[in-house]
Design a protein around this motif. Structure first.
Motif, short mmCIF file in Angstrom:
data_model
loop_
_atom_site.label_atom_id
_atom_site.label_comp_id
_atom_site.label_asym_id
_atom_site.label_seq_id
_atom_site.Cartn_x
_atom_site.Cartn_y
_atom_site.Cartn_z
N GLU A 160 20.84 6.47 2.15
CA GLU A 160 20.28 6.69 0.69
C GLU A 160 19.64 5.28 0.26
N ILE A 161 18.24 5.17 0.14
CA ILE A 161 17.60 3.98 -0.19
C ILE A 161 17.26 3.81 -1.64
N THR A 162 17.45 2.85 -2.42
CA THR A 162 17.20 2.71 -3.75
C THR A 162 15.72 3.01 -4.39
N LEU A 163 14.61 2.56 -3.51
CA LEU A 163 13.33 2.82 -4.06
C LEU A 163 12.88 2.17 -5.58
N PRO A 164 13.22 1.06 -5.73
CA PRO A 164 13.35 0.56 -7.13
C PRO A 164 11.79 0.76 -7.56
N HIS A 165 10.89 0.71 -6.92
CA HIS A 165 9.33 0.88 -7.73
C HIS A 165 9.08 2.26 -8.02
N LEU A 166 10.08 2.96 -7.60
CA LEU A 166 9.91 4.60 -8.21
C LEU A 166 10.82 4.93 -9.13
N ALA A 167 11.65 3.97 -9.68
CA ALA A 167 12.87 4.41 -10.59
C ALA A 167 12.29 5.09 -12.11
N ARG A 168 11.22 4.57 -12.61
CA ARG A 168 10.92 4.96 -13.79
C ARG A 168 10.05 6.37 -13.78
N LEU A 169 9.73 6.52 -12.58
CA LEU A 169 9.19 7.91 -12.50
C LEU A 169 9.93 9.16 -11.83
N GLN A 170 10.83 8.80 -11.22
CA GLN A 170 11.73 9.76 -10.68
C GLN A 170 12.64 10.63 -11.73
N ALA A 177 0.93 -1.09 0.09
CA ALA A 177 -0.05 -0.03 0.00
C ALA A 177 0.83 1.26 -0.10
N LEU A 178 1.91 1.32 0.61
CA LEU A 178 3.06 2.32 0.89
C LEU A 178 3.68 2.56 -0.52
N ASP A 179 4.02 1.58 -1.01
CA ASP A 179 4.44 1.62 -2.42
C ASP A 179 3.65 2.25 -3.51
N ALA A 180 2.51 1.79 -3.62
CA ALA A 180 1.22 2.17 -4.32
C ALA A 180 0.98 3.56 -4.33
N VAL A 181 0.91 4.17 -3.13
CA VAL A 181 0.37 5.57 -3.06
C VAL A 181 1.69 6.41 -3.49
N GLN A 182 2.92 5.89 -3.11
CA GLN A 182 4.16 6.60 -3.82
C GLN A 182 3.92 6.56 -5.34
N VAL A 183 3.79 5.59 -5.90
CA VAL A 183 3.83 5.45 -7.43
C VAL A 183 2.60 6.47 -7.90
N GLU A 184 1.46 6.38 -7.28
CA GLU A 184 0.45 7.10 -7.54
C GLU A 184 0.74 8.75 -7.59
N ALA A 185 1.47 9.02 -6.48
CA ALA A 185 1.58 10.43 -6.32
C ALA A 185 2.45 11.10 -7.19
N LEU A 186 3.49 10.23 -7.79
CA LEU A 186 4.48 10.81 -8.88
C LEU A 186 3.81 10.51 -10.19
N ARG A 187 2.89 9.84 -10.34
CA ARG A 187 1.95 9.68 -11.70
C ARG A 187 1.22 10.84 -11.74
N ARG A 188 0.64 11.56 -10.64
CA ARG A 188 -0.13 12.59 -10.65
C ARG A 188 0.97 13.69 -10.46
N ARG A 189 2.15 13.76 -10.81
CA ARG A 189 2.99 14.62 -10.38
C ARG A 189 2.74 16.22 -10.88
N SER A 190 2.17 16.46 -12.23
CA SER A 190 1.66 17.72 -12.76
C SER A 190 0.70 18.32 -11.99
N GLU A 191 -0.33 17.60 -11.72
CA GLU A 191 -1.58 18.31 -10.70
C GLU A 191 -1.01 18.41 -9.59
N LEU A 192 -0.13 17.68 -8.75
CA LEU A 192 0.27 17.85 -7.34
C LEU A 192 1.13 18.89 -7.07
N VAL A 193 1.99 18.75 -8.07
CA VAL A 193 3.24 20.05 -8.00
C VAL A 193 2.74 21.26 -8.24
N ALA A 194 1.62 21.21 -9.36
CA ALA A 194 0.86 22.89 -9.50
C ALA A 194 0.23 23.03 -8.09
N ARG A 195 -0.34 22.28 -7.56
CA ARG A 195 -0.99 22.47 -6.22
C ARG A 195 0.04 22.86 -4.95
#
Length: 466
Positions: free
Chosen positions: A330-340, A221-239
Motif C-alpha cells: 500500500e503506497i501513500t501517493l501524497p500528490h493525489l491525496a486531495r483528489l482521491q 511527469a508520472l505524478d502530473a498525468v495522474q493528477v490530471e487524470a483525477l482532475r478530469r474524473r467526471s469526463e473520464l469516468v463517463a467515458r
C-alpha cells in the motif's frame, strides 16, 4: 571355428560400442514418454501439442486432495504442462503462481541446463480449483507447496536426474515457499523478481522506491498525468462507463466505475515501472495532453479491463492470498491525496468479492523469511533495479548457504540472469548448472536459443501476472 568367429565378432562390436558410446537399439530403447506418463498413478494426459524437435509438449492433469490434511475429503484436477527433453536431462519445476500457459515455452533455467520443464498451475486458478472451494483452509502456501511436492514425487521415477525449481514474481515466491516446506524436493531454486512482504503493515520501502526510481523529470511527469487524470474524473469516468457498457464489462467487485477508475489511476506509476523502461518516459502524456491521449495512455500502461469484474475474476485467488498470507503493498501517493475519494481503500481486499472474507495471518511470511535467512540453501534471487516489486526483496542471512542475490541495472519486472553484468551472469549460471549437475553449455546437444520456445516472458505477460 565358425562359432568362435561369431563370438569374436560379437566381442568386437561390443567393444566398439563401449568406445564410441553407441548402444544397440534394443539396449537403448526405453518406453515412449507418453506410455510412461500414462502409467503414473493419478496423472492424466489431456493433450499432446506439436513442438519443435527434439522436444515433446504435453498438457497434463494430476489428482490432488482438496485438503492435504484430509486426503479422503475430496479431490480436484490440477493442470500442468510438461516440456520433455529427455530422461537423461535435469528437470526444472516452474511454479507459475497463477494460471499455466497452454503453450510450450522454456524458462531461463531450463534453457541454461538444456532440461525438461514442468510448469504447474497454482491451485484455485481455474480450472485447477476444488469444488466447492474452501478458501481459508485450502488456499494456503503450505497446501500449494504440497501440491508441488506430490507432482515432483510422482515424476521423479521418470526424471531421475537433478531438479531445479524456478518462477517469476508470484511464481518466484511460490518456488521459495515450496523449498521451505519441502527443501529436499529440488537441488536449487532460481526466483525472479519475487517480493517478500515480511511485515504487511510496513510498506515505507515502496514509498522510498518511488522517490528514487528513474529521473526526477520522469517521476514528475508520472505524478502530473495522474493528477490530471483525477482532475478530469467526471469526463473520464463517463467515458469508462460507456466503454464498459459497450464491451459487456461490469464493476461489482470494486463497487463502481468511479472507484475502479481511481484505483486505475493510483496504479499507473507502479504499472509503468513494472512493465516499462526508463526510455519510455518520453511517451508519458503531459498535463496539457488531450483527454484522448491520457485515456489511451491509461489503457496502455494499466489496462481499462484490469479493474472490471471480468479483468479481476481470473486473479481473485491472488488477491485472496495477498489478503490472507502474502501481504500487499500500500503506497501513500501524497500528490493525489486531495483528489482521491477512496483514499486508503486500494488494498487487496478491494479486489475480492464480499462473500470471501480472508483473515490475515501475519506470521506466514515471517516464517518464510526466517527459513531463508537461517536455513536456505542453493537459492538464487534476481531483481530489476526499476521494478517496484523489488523494493521488499527476499534477503539472505547468516545461516543461508550456497546462495546468491543480484539486481539487474535498469531492469523492470522482466529482470533475468542475461541482464546481469557479464561477471554476475557467469557466476549465477555456473551456480545453477552446478546445482543441476550439468557441464558448460558447449556440452549441450540441443540449441541454446529456440525462438518458438524462448520468446515468451511470462513476467511481462499480463495474462499470467499481476
Amino acid at each position: 571355428m565358425l562359432r568362435m568367429r561369431h563370438a569374436l565378432l560379437s566381442i568386437a562390436v561390443g567393444l566398439a560400442g563401449a568406445v564410441t558410446g553407441v548402444t544397440s537399439p534394443a539396449a537403448a530403447a526405453e518406453p515412449d514418454i507418453l506410455e510412461q506418463l500414462r502409467a503414473v498413478p493419478g496423472l492424466t494426459v489431456l493433450e499432446e501439442q506439436p513442438v519443435v524437435a527434439p522436444y515433446r509438449f504435453f498438457i497434463l492433469g494430476f489428482t490432488q486432495p482438496n485438503d492435504h490434511r484430509h486426503p479422503r475429503a475430496g479431490t480436484f484436477q490440477q493442470r500442468f504442462t510438461l516440456l520433455h527433453r529427455g530422461t537423461d536431462r535435469p528437470t526444472v519445476l516452474h511454479t507459475t503462481g497463477y494460471n499455466v500457459p497452454e503453450f510450450a515455452f522454456r524458462s531461463e533455467p531450463t534453457r541454461l541446463v538444456d532440461g525438461n520443464q514442468i510448469s504447474v498451475e497454482q491451485r484455485f486458478f481455474t480450472p485447477s480449483r476444488p469444488a466447492p472451494p474452501d478458501w481459508d483452509d485450502e488456499l494456503t502456501i503450505w497446501q500449494a507447496a504440497t501440491d508441488h511436492h506430490r507432482i515432483v514425487a510422482a515424476l521423479k521415477p521418470i526424471y531421475a536426474q537433478k531438479w531445479l525449481s524456478t518462477g517469476a514474481s508470484k511464481g518466484g515466491m511460490t518456488s521459495v515457499y515450496h523449498r521451505r516446506f519441502y527443501p529436499g524436493d529440488v537441488d536449487g531454486t532460481v526466483a525472479y523478481v519475487a517480493p517478500q512482504d515480511v511485515v504487511n503493515s510496513e510498506d515505507s520501502a515502496y514509498d522510498r522506491f518511488f522517490t528514487r526510481v528513474g529521473t526526477a523529470e520522469c517521476r514528475a511527469a508520472l505524478d502530473a498525468v495522474q493528477v490530471e487524470a483525477l482532475r478530469r474524473r467526471s469526463e473520464l469516468v463517463a467515458r469508462y462507463q460507456a466503454w464498459a457498457a459497450a464491451n459487456g464489462r461490469t464493476f461489482t467487485i470494486t463497487g463502481s466505475a468511479d472507484r475502479a477508475f481511481e484505483f486505475m489511476v493510483n496504479g499507473t506509476t507502479w504499472a509503468f515501472w513494472q512493465y516499462s523502461l526508463a526510455a519510455d518516459c518520453v511517451d508519458v502524456p503531459p498535463a496539457t495532453a488531450s483527454s484522448d491521449a491520457i485515456w489511451e495512455w491509461l489503457d496502455l500502461i494499466y489496462g481499462l479491463d484490469s479493474n472490471t469484474d471480468q479483468g479481476i475474476e481470473p486473479f481473485i485467488p491472488y488477491y485472496f492470498q495477498a489478503s490472507f498470507q502474502l501481504g500487499y503493498p500500500e503506497i501513500t501517493l501524497p500528490h493525489l491525496a486531495r483528489l482521491q475519494r477512496y483514499r486508503g481503500q486500494d488494498r487487496a481486499q478491494s479486489y475480492i468479492p464480499r462473500s470471501i472474507v480472508p483473515r490475515f495471518q501475519p506470521f506466514a511470511m515471517d516464517d518464510i523469511d526466517l527459513w531463508v535467512r537461517l536455513a536456505g540453501r542453493q537459492l538464487l534471487f534476481v531483481y530489476g533495479q526499476n521494478d517496484p516489486w523489488g523494493a521488499e526483496p527476499f534477503r539472505l542471512g547468516r545461516g543461508t548457504r550456497d546462495s546468491l542475490s543480484y539486481v539487474a541495472a535498469g531492469a523492470n519486472h522482466g529482470a533475468n540472469i542475461a541482464l546481469l553484468t557479464p561477471a554476475e551472469s557467469a557466476t549465477a549460471t555456473a551456480a545453477l548448472r552446478r546445482w543441476a549437475g550439468v557441464a558448460a553449455v558447449t556440452s549441450f546437444a540441443g540449441p541454446s536459443y529456440v525462438p518458438s520456445l524462448d520468446d515468451h516472458d511470462l513476467a511481462l505477460d499480463r495474462r499470467f501476472t499481476r
